[in-house]
Design an enzyme around this catalytic site. Structure first.
Site, mmCIF file in Angstrom:
data_model
loop_
_atom_site.group_PDB
_atom_site.id
_atom_site.type_symbol
_atom_site.label_atom_id
_atom_site.label_comp_id
_atom_site.label_asym_id
_atom_site.label_seq_id
_atom_site.Cartn_x
_atom_site.Cartn_y
_atom_site.Cartn_z
ATOM 1 N N CYS A 114 0.819 -1.241 0.123
ATOM 2 C CA CYS A 114 -0.039 -0.088 -0.119
ATOM 3 C C CYS A 114 0.954 1.215 -0.097
ATOM 4 C CB CYS A 114 -0.868 0.030 1.141
ATOM 5 S SG CYS A 114 -1.948 -1.315 1.297
ATOM 6 N N HIS A 253 -3.316 7.289 2.756
ATOM 7 C CA HIS A 253 -3.625 5.959 1.849
ATOM 8 C C HIS A 253 -5.258 5.502 2.774
ATOM 9 C CE1 HIS A 253 -4.114 1.633 1.183
ATOM 10 N NE2 HIS A 253 -3.976 1.292 2.216
ATOM 11 N N ASN A 283 -10.315 -0.322 0.098
ATOM 12 C CA ASN A 283 -8.823 -0.272 -0.196
ATOM 13 C C ASN A 283 -8.132 -0.681 -1.296
ATOM 14 O OD1 ASN A 283 -5.855 -0.434 0.406
ATOM 15 N ND2 ASN A 283 -6.394 -1.378 2.501
#
Ligand code: ACO
Length: 326
Positions: A114, A253, A283
């Site tokens: 990520c 994020h 996500n």
């Protein structure tokens, strides 16, 4: 004057298919109420036919090039941050190069889960510092739906697919990336991981490699993510004699709303200074920051000279923060 990496244009591409919490209720034992209160996620996009990782990436790239007024053959380097390439070799970046006709570029992928886009932004800045006229296409692109166990309610509700792209070069004014604070801790890999393909070498066989999908100890990831992002941001601000009040917009994020709220609370950053879209897309790992950045850009939320703050956390563990003048 030291030249720094600036973002000249942004673009994003999300798959057409919407997967709602109501859809997930039919797939695993869960509820809209559980998912909403624990994660803040309502929908996510899931790639279908003609929406492979490199095709999402190429579409996002075309939009970023258009936004930057840049032709594909002006690009010197393509970097794709991804942990879900559709092939191990060649890289996703090489497929993007072929798709968009960036014939003068060299191309490769990076994998920092990520945190991949932030690592890429720092990398792009280092290239620009050594060759200021370089033009770099930096993309975060994922098809996590291909690497999620759709029978595991602990993970399958969290993730979505998408791509965000940025054209990066120097504006020649010394502005752009300001400073970064990147970290990793490989000792904690077992809290969040995904096996690769099984080994064909009989001497090298990994126990427990029964398939290539995301596994996670959610509670532990949650705790580490909150603490690591807070420390990465505060450390970077302190190092530069800045406070959170100096930041115009924070683009974190997009993991889940509860993580973001905890980080915001600890840093004392008000909600109106944080861009959040995890409710729509879930996500999307390395794609989440460039997708959010593109939305903020297209909504006119970014003014020249604004101080932007990015932060991220993901498998590895990898995490970090980066300050940039828009
Ligand atoms: N629906 C209903 N119940 C569920 C679901 C679901 N989808 N998933 C788990 N549960 C159950 C569990 O089985 C457990 O039941 P039990 O008490 O009978 O054993 C109960 O809910 C509580 O489970 P926990 O895992 O303790 O739930 P928690 O409050 O920690 O929430 C979550 C889980 C949302 C995954 C949370 O831990 C989290 O957000 N972790 C961070 C994960 C993350 O964001 N990972 C992405 C990669 S890293 C990054 O991007 C930062």
């Amino acid at each position: 004057m030291v030249k720094r990496a600036s973002i000249l244009g942004t673009g994003s591409c999300l798959p057409k298919r919407l997967l709602t919490n109501a859809d997930l209720e039919k797939m695993v034992e869960t509820s809209d109420e559980w998912i909403t209160t624990r994660t803040g996620i309502h929908t996510r996009r899931i790639a279908g036919k003609g929406e492979d990782n490199y095709l999402l990436a190429a579409n996002a790239a075309r939009k970023a090039l258009q936004d930057a007024g840049t032709e594909p053959d002006e690009i010197d380097l393509i970097v794709v941050a991804t942990m879900t390439p559709h092939m191990i070799m060649p890289s996703c970046a090489c497929f993007v190069q072929a798709e968009i006709g960036a014939d003068n570029a060299f191309a490769y992928d990076i994998n920092a889960a990520c945190t991949g886009y932030l690592y890429g932004l720092d990398l792009a800045d280092k290239y620009i510092c050594s060759r200021e006229d370089m033009k770099i296409l930096l993309i975060g692109s994922e098809t996590l739906s291909a690497r999620v166990n759709w029978k595991d309610r602990n993970t399958c509700i969290l993730f979505g697919d998408g791509a965000g792209a940025t054209v990066i070069s120097s504006r020649g004014d010394g502005k752009g990336v300001y400073d970064s604070n990147l970290c990793s801790d490989g000792r904690l890999w077992h809290l969040l991981y995904m096996h690769g393909p099984k080994s064909l070498n009989p001497e090298i066989v990994q126990d427990g490699n029964d398939g290539s999908y995301i596994r996670m100890i959610g509670r532990d990831v949650f705790k580490h993510a909150v603490r690591a992002m807070e420390e990465a941001v505060q450390g970077l601000l302190d190092k530069n004699n800045l406070t959170i009040d100096d930041v115009d917009l924070m683009i974190p994020h997009q993991a889940n709303v509860r993580i973001l709220h905890k980080v915001m609370e600890r840093l004392g950053v008000p909600e109106e200074k944080v861009y959040i879209n995890v409710n729509k897309y879930g996500n999307t790992s390395a794609a989440s920051i460039p997708v959010a950045l593109d939305e903020a850009n297209r909504q006119g939320l970014l003014n020249r000279g604004d101080l932007l703050l990015f932060c991220s956390f993901g498998g590895g563990f990898t995490w970090g923060s980066l300050l940039m003048h828009w």
